[in-house]
Design an enzyme around this catalytic site. Structure first.
Site: not given
Ligand SMILES: [Mg+2]
Length: 362
Positions: A24, A135, A160, A217, A242, A294, A296, A319, A321
């Site tokens: 996305r 990221t 990341k 991941e 994930d 998380s 967004i 993670d 950020d």
């Molecule tokens: Mg992921």
């Protein structure tokens, strides 16, 4: 503590630059904020971020589930047995993990406020600060190298890297170029967001042999546990689940299939703090390192994730950020309940999640 009223509102969150993954692209978002008013004056605050491409939850579905399904159920309820209540809540609507997360966070916020403790302390945490990676969105090799250099300059020590959209040789070359540009000094976390086929994933991973990679991941499709197990068996780097991991049953299935080495926990997947706690406790027992991640998200969702991470004390990775991606207006700084600097997030000593409300009844 009895629930008097449940209110919902949309909170707009502006990002500095669009965020792009294999699934996305996000430019701005409206998160759904829930406020649970209690008869002793406490207001529990929670939030849900719509991520249709991942959880399937849209802004409209979250709003509908909270106002039509959960609100009537919650009104007049006593909060003395929150875990029973949250378990019942899960059964009201199938899936809908984001809406449930918003309620769950609001309940934990209220409980921590009643205990007059910041949520991380209420959960047993000792430290108010933690460090996060940053990221790198998917882009051309040159853009990703430049972004990586820029974020390292800003103070991030772990990056990341989003992948999963390009041909294997392009993926391989991108990471090698970033590593070279950073003199091999930065640790990488790779996230393919389900973008590779199992054999392709193994081929890419083998080409990265010797690079400073902490883990890979979700290399393959969420439901392809056999494919994930195949990659896990044939990878020299740890594999983290994930999108394959939402709840305790998923965690048990991943363990049974030997499908990953690590877990990525996100409150929007686990239906909030209670679900994340259940998975974390199993992971501790099975010695599976966990990362707190998380979507967004907005101020409340992020603050809750940071509190959870700080509250567990022994999470392997963070993670978190997204706050570094927000346009930090004065309003945002006032509301968000924590501060950010370099690669560090520091929670305030406010009771609960720490989100500041206009009405001042928090
Ligand atoms: Mg992921």
């Amino acid at each position: 503590m009895k629930i008097k009223e449940v209110q919902t509102e949309l909170v707009p969150i502006a990002l500095k630059t669009p965020f792009k993954t294999a699934l996305r692209e996000v430019q701005t978002l409206d998160v759904v904020r829930v406020k649970i008013y209690l008869d002793n004056g406490i207001v529990g605050v929670g939030e849900a971020a719509p991520t249709p491409a991942i959880t399937g939850d849209t802004q409209e579905s979250i709003w509908h589930d909270i106002t039509q399904c959960y609100r009537p159920y919650l009104s007049g309820r006593e909060l003395s047995h929150p875990i029973n209540m949250l378990t019942e809540l899960k059964e009201l609507v199938p899936h809908a993990t984001s809406a449930k997360a918003a309620i769950d966070i609001a309940v934990f916020d209220a409980l921590a406020k009643q205990a007059q403790q910041p949520l991380y302390q209420y959960l047993g945490g000792k430290q108010a600060s933690l460090q996060t990676d940053y990221t790198i969105s998917i882009g051309s090799k040159e853009k990703m190298v430049a972004d990586a250099q820029g974020y390292v300059k800003q103070g991030f020590t772990e990056l990341k890297v989003k992948m999963g959209l390009d041909d294997p040789e392009v993926e391989v070359a991108k990471l090698k170029a970033m590593n070279q540009a950073l003199d091999g000094k930065i640790q990488f976390r790779i996230d393919a967001n389900q973008g590779w086929e199992p054999r392709e994933a193994v081929e890419i991973i083998q080409s990265w042999k010797g690079l400073p990679i902490q883990f890979i991941e979700q290399p393959v499709k969420a439901h392809d546990l056999d494919g994930l197990a195949f990659v896990t068996k044939n990878s020299t780097f740890p594999i983290m689940a994930d999108e394959s991991l939402y709840n305790l049953a998923d965690a048990q299935a991943l363990i049974q299939h030997k499908a990953c080495h690590m877990f990525n926990l996100k409150l929007m997947k686990t239906a909030g703090i209670q679900g994340a706690l259940e998975i974390f406790q199993l992971a501790q027992k099975e010695q599976i390192p966990c990362m707190m991640g998380s979507m967004i998200e907005g101020y409340g969702g992020m603050a809750a994730a940071v509190h959870f991470a700080a509250g567990m004390n022994t999470l392997a990775y963070n993670d978190l950020d997204v706050p570094f991606m927000w346009k930090l207006t004065e309003q945002a700084k006032k509301q968000m309940g924590f501060t950010i600097s370099k690669n560090t997030l520091t929670l305030s000593n406010q009771a609960g999640v720490g989100i500041w409300l206009e009405e001042g009844r928090a």
